[in-house]
Every structure is written in C-alpha cells, then in structure tokens.
Design a protein around this motif. Structure first.
Motif, PDB file in Angstrom:
ATOM      1  N   GLY A 323      11.080   7.571  -4.559  1.00 22.46           N
ATOM      2  CA  GLY A 323      11.882   6.364  -4.725  1.00 22.46           C
ATOM      3  C   GLY A 323      11.680   5.330  -3.642  1.00 22.46           C
ATOM      4  N   LEU A 324      10.977   5.705  -2.553  1.00 21.25           N
ATOM      5  CA  LEU A 324      10.746   4.763  -1.444  1.00 21.25           C
ATOM      6  C   LEU A 324       9.366   4.115  -1.507  1.00 21.25           C
ATOM      7  CD1 LEU A 324      12.216   6.454   1.771  1.00 21.25           C
ATOM      8  CD2 LEU A 324      13.022   4.376   0.658  1.00 21.25           C
ATOM      9  N   LEU A 325       8.415   4.777  -2.161  1.00 22.79           N
ATOM     10  CA  LEU A 325       7.023   4.320  -2.124  1.00 22.79           C
ATOM     11  C   LEU A 325       6.687   3.456  -3.333  1.00 22.79           C
ATOM     12  CD1 LEU A 325       5.307   7.681  -1.063  1.00 22.79           C
ATOM     13  CD2 LEU A 325       6.286   5.910   0.401  1.00 22.79           C
ATOM     14  N   VAL A 326       6.076   2.302  -3.066  1.00 23.57           N
ATOM     15  CA  VAL A 326       5.635   1.410  -4.146  1.00 23.57           C
ATOM     16  C   VAL A 326       4.188   1.010  -3.924  1.00 23.57           C
ATOM     17  CG1 VAL A 326       7.942   0.482  -4.610  1.00 23.57           C
ATOM     18  CG2 VAL A 326       6.485  -0.653  -2.952  1.00 23.57           C
ATOM     19  N   CYS A 327       3.522   0.709  -5.014  1.00 22.12           N
ATOM     20  CA  CYS A 327       2.118   0.293  -4.949  1.00 22.12           C
ATOM     21  C   CYS A 327       2.028  -1.127  -4.406  1.00 22.12           C
ATOM     22  CB  CYS A 327       1.501   0.380  -6.340  1.00 22.12           C
ATOM     23  SG  CYS A 327      -0.203  -0.221  -6.419  1.00 22.12           S
ATOM     24  N   ALA A 328       1.174  -1.343  -3.416  1.00 20.57           N
ATOM     25  CA  ALA A 328       1.028  -2.671  -2.813  1.00 20.57           C
ATOM     26  C   ALA A 328       0.337  -3.651  -3.747  1.00 20.57           C
ATOM     27  CB  ALA A 328       0.248  -2.560  -1.506  1.00 20.57           C
ATOM     28  N   ASP A 329      -0.362  -3.128  -4.776  1.00 18.81           N
ATOM     29  CA  ASP A 329      -1.110  -4.009  -5.685  1.00 18.81           C
ATOM     30  C   ASP A 329      -0.355  -4.346  -6.962  1.00 18.81           C
ATOM     31  OD1 ASP A 329      -3.338  -4.204  -3.990  1.00 18.81           O
ATOM     32  OD2 ASP A 329      -4.115  -2.287  -4.695  1.00 18.81           O
ATOM     33  N   CYS A 330       0.218  -3.337  -7.616  1.00 18.78           N
ATOM     34  CA  CYS A 330       0.880  -3.609  -8.907  1.00 18.78           C
ATOM     35  C   CYS A 330       2.397  -3.507  -8.844  1.00 18.78           C
ATOM     36  CB  CYS A 330       0.347  -2.679  -9.997  1.00 18.78           C
ATOM     37  SG  CYS A 330       0.934  -0.964  -9.865  1.00 18.78           S
TER      38      CYS A 330
END
Length: 567
Positions: A323-330
């Motif tokens: 829940g903390l990690l997100v993709c920097a591109d999409c």
C-alpha cells in the motif's frame, strides 16, 4: 367461567402514563408519579377496583411505537380491560391521525371507555365534539416544540456546544457543564486501538485481540458504569466487531474537536437520524483534551483511504510496505510477491505491467524487500540526524516543503473545480437551448429524450465531483497536520535500529519506485520517498549525516545500488 371473566373486565381499567421532553415538563403535575396518583384516584372513584398500569417514560408522543402503549393495545384486544384513563389526550400521543383512529375507531369498536381527566372527556357521558380539535392542537404543540428545539440546537451547535453524547473514551463533565472530559479507562483502549493500527494490525485482528482479553465493548462498558445510552442492552459483551474498530478510528473527536450537525432528522414525526453531508457539519477544534495526537489521526485517515492489495507472506503475515509503493512511471500500486522456490526472497513489482490486453506499464519496477528495508531505514536515520544535528536547516526544509506541497495540491484541485463549475454552467445552457429547439420543432422528441439523458448523466457526475472538491478544499484550509507535528514524529525515531510498520505509517505517505537502470556500468535503483505532511525532500550532504550506500546482490549475480531521487 366466561361470565366471571367478563365481570373482571368490567371492573378493570388501564391507566396510561407518558412523559417526554416534548411536553416541556409543564410543571410537576406532569410527572409520572403525579399522573399515577391522579388517575388511580379518579378510576377508583368511578368504580374500578382492578388497575393495569402502563408507563412510557422518556418517549415522544409523536411516535406511537412505544413499548407499553403497544402492550396496552394488545391487552385491549384480548379483553383484559374495559376503560382507559389518561391525564389528557396528549398523554396518548401528539399524532392527530393516529390518536384519532384510536379514540374514534379502535376504542368504540372494542367497547372501551375513555377518560381524559384534564380535558373533561368521558365517553360514557357522551361524545365530546372538542376531542378532535384537542388532538389537532396537541400535534401543533409537538410541531411548535420541535421547531423551537431545532432553533435552540442550531444556536447551541454553532456556538460550539457538543450536540451529541460523548464518544467512547470521553464522559460528560461531572461539574454539570456541557463539556467532555477524558474517561481514562476507556481512553486507554482507544489509544491501544490507534497504536495497533499504526503497527499495521488490521481491524479484524484488533477486534479479536480485545475480545480475547475480555475487554467490554463500548455499549457494555457504559452499562457496567451505570451510564445510560441509547441502544444499550442489559447483557454484557466482549465480542468486538471490525465495524466498531473502524468507527473509533474515524472519529475526529479524539483529536479534541467538537463536530456538530453530523446527522439530521427529516421531520418532527420521524425520529430516525440521517447522515449529513460533511459540508453541513460545524467543526470546532481543540475544545476538549485530546486522546489521540492529531498527526496520528490524520496519518491513519490517509492510510485507510487508500485501496491496497494486501497480499500475505508465506507465513500468513502481511508485508509492511503493502500500500506504500507506487510505480514512478504509471502510478499503479506495486504488488507483493515471494519466490516460490525460496520464500526468503520477497519482492514487489508494478501491478500495471504485463496485464495482457490491459498492459499500462512497460517495465516491471522489480524491487527486493530486503533492499527496501535497508534503504528506507537508512533514509530515516539520515532524516533523524538532520533533525538533531542541524535543527534550523531541518525546520526550514520541512516548513518550506509543507507549504509548497499543500499549495500545489490546492492549486490543482482549484483548477479542476473551476473547470467543472464552468462545464456545469455550460450544461445548464445546453439544456435550455435543447428545450427551446424541441419546442420549436428543430429536434424530435426522441432526439430530445436521448440528448437529455446524456446531459443529465454528465451533469450528475460533474455535480458529484464538484461537491467532493469543495469538501476537500475546505478540509485543506483547516487541515491541522503541521510541519511541527512531523518534526516531533521524526525525533521519536532518533535511535531506531529496525524498521517497523508504525514507523512507516507515522513518517511515510508513499514511495515511488523507478525502474532500475545502468549508470556508469552500475545497476542503480532510484526511490522517491514522500513523507507525511511535507512530501518528497532532498536531504543535503552535510558532514555529520551518515551516507546511505545500500546495495543488494541478486540471484542473477547483479549488484543493485540505491540512488535517492527527490521530486
């Protein structure tokens, strides 16, 4: 035998007593005790030796759904009584239609005598033409009292006086004022619930823990303390539910605030409470002693608002980075996995990668959990060192980024709101022209109907989003999570040796993961850490700050090195 039963009915009278706030306690004569004395004397005077007493204390006369009133009607239907004695018709109720049905239809049909002492009504002496008018006045009285009470409540609520009962963890001030004070026994349970949530424990698990420790649920706790609350039952229970935990976690009152007009009633005849739109709430901050730090409460609200995929480890536990990690591109969430052959190898990758026809990301953004733990702990150590060794620099960085991040978010929302407001007005004009064209015969009724449905659907979505943005912008104005609170949270972890779920929840909003890349012959993985309240910051290279040179040797024989990236 039947003759004996009928004889007993003839000397049996029902005395109905009722009192509520609706009556405005018009003197001591309306008390339950005095009603009982009066009706008992009158009934015996008229020859009734067997008296059945029915009492509804504290229930409005507007509703006919009262326990003892219902029991009395059932007894009438079963021929247990031949007369009804009340102080006046308003004791039966303040509902013109329902009381009229009782007095003009039900009682005559069941051959029941009605005596309303103060109204000089006795049906055995003939009909009273004023009875329907008295019933009407009784309902008008209830309506008038309700109107006055609404005005009074509005004045009190807008002045900051708490309009509801104190939530679990607080109690009414013993000094008789309208204020709340902390109930330490219950407040300790509330603090534990927030602490466990910060540590990553789920609401179902928290409920199970409290139940296993035989902690009384809120309603049972109030009963055990002799505190009367609506909905309280006599049996004590320790069966906590997830919904109760969620309700406690959502209460802003624990920050020390008073929130008035969260619910409303549609009519003085309908006592049901309905949820009010947040824009209609009136909020007063820091009125009573807080149980939970505002920064902690805001952090938990933000975390709980996210939709996350919490995949479990092989041993059944959830990973603290979920829940903390997100993709920097999409911008997609990263999903947690573990290697099937070796469960010690745990990793995340982009949920938008390789989704068949729905592929929205071109790279895996693969990152190892052990690498993440070292990097994030290293960055937090650098941050805490900055806070202790370079206090003034730290304060400038935090305050600057806090203001900048809040302003950027506000501008984006305001821009969207302006655009949607303009579109809403444009749709109104389109509706107007569409109607005129239909009236003039320029477009057919069928075409008009189809276009109307299309525009109405769009305007409904636009209006809904406008309301959301207005609420969010208003909330931003009064948002109380300050840079001072964040700095206090950072200093708590000055000596941290291990990364914990609580540490992540208190300090970090999200982490953007970039695809690893080759730089000068080395494989480098860049991360952008967004901290709560302030967003992403770049920690300066100062003498006393430790370096964060983290690398991990992958099973492919490649060394991956960390590189900070602030946005």
């Amino acid at each position: 035998m039947r003759q004996s039963s009928n004889k007993k009915r003839e000397v049996t009278a029902s005395l109905y007593l009722r009192l509520s706030r609706d009556d405005n306690l018009d003197g001591e004569s309306y008390s339950i005790g005095n009603q009982k004395k009066l009706l008992t004397a009158v009934a015996k005077e008229k020859g009734y030796t067997n008296l059945l007493i029915y009492i509804d204390d504290g229930i409005s006369g507007v509703t006919m759904n009262r326990p003892d009133y219902i029991r009395m009607i059932e007894d009438f239907e079963n021929n247990k009584s031949s007369a009804l004695f009340v102080k006046d018709l308003s004791r039966i109720g303040r509902n013109y239609i329902e009381v009229g049905k009782l007095t003009e239809e039900f009682l005559p049909e069941h051959d029941i005598r009605l005596v309303a002492v103060s109204d000089n009504i006795d049906t055995q002496e003939g009909e009273n033409e004023l009875a329907p008018i008295k019933n009407l006045f009784n309902e008008w009285y209830a309506r008038d009292i309700s109107k006055k009470r609404r005005i009074s409540n509005k004045i009190k609520g807008n002045a900051g006086e708490p309009m509801g009962m104190p939530p679990y963890g607080y109690m009414k001030n013993p000094d008789g004022s309208k204020s709340w004070v902390v109930d330490e026994e219950a407040a300790n349970v509330v603090r534990r619930i927030f602490d466990m949530t910060l540590e990553g424990v789920g609401t179902h698990q928290i409920a199970d823990i409290l139940a296993s420790e035989n902690v009384l649920i809120p309603t049972s706790y109030w009963i055990s303390k002799g505190i009367g609350r609506p909905g309280s039952k006599t049996a004590l229970s320790c069966e906590w539910k997830s919904s109760t935990i969620v309700s406690i976690l959502s209460k802003q009152e624990y920050c020390g605030d008073v929130l008035n007009f969260k619910t409303y009633s549609k009519s003085y005849k309908n006592k049901k409470r309905y949820a009010n739109d947040r824009e209609n709430w009136v909020i007063f901050k820091d009125v009573h002693e807080p149980i939970i730090d505002r920064a902690v409460w805001e952090t938990i609200q933000e975390r709980r608002s996210r939709k996350t995929r919490k995949k479990q480890k092989a041993d059944g536990e959830k990973n603290m980075f979920s829940g903390l990690l997100v993709c920097a591109d999409c911008g997609s969430n990263l999903w947690y996995h573990f290697n099937q052959a070796n469960h010690d190898i745990q990793y995340f990758n982009c949920s938008g990668y390789n989704k068949g026809n729905r592929k929205i990301c071109n790279s895996t953004h693969y990152i190892r959990v052990d690498f993440l733990e070292k990097v994030v702990l290293g960055e937090i150590r650098r941050l805490t060192k900055l806070a202790t060794q370079y206090e003034s620099e730290f304060a400038k960085i935090v305050m600057g980024h806090s203001i900048k991040a809040a302003e950027q978010e506000r501008q984006l929302k305001q821009k969207e709101l302006n655009s949607l407001t303009a579109r809403d007005k444009e749709l109104d004009n389109l509706f107007e022209h569409l109607y005129e064209d239909n009236v003039c015969g320029k477009i057919s009724d069928d075409r008009f109907a189809k276009m109307s449905v299309k525009y109405e659907s769009e305007q409904k979505e636009v209006s809904s989003r406008i309301k959301e943005l207005q609420t969010e912008l208003e909330s931003e104005k009064s948002k109380a999570v300050t840079s001072d609170m964040f700095m206090a949270s950072v200093r708590k972890y000055t000596r941290a040796r291990k990364l914990t779920p609580r540490m992540l929840n208190e300090l970090i909003e999200k982490i953007e993961v970039h695809q690893s890349e080759k730089i000068d012959g080395k494989t480098v993985q860049r991360l952008t850490i967004h901290y709560n309240c302030i967003g992403a910051i770049e920690i300066p290279d100062l003498d006393k700050l430790p370096e964060n040179n983290v690398s991990v040797h992958t099973r492919q024989g490649v060394d991956v090195h960390y590189a900070a990236c602030a946005s």
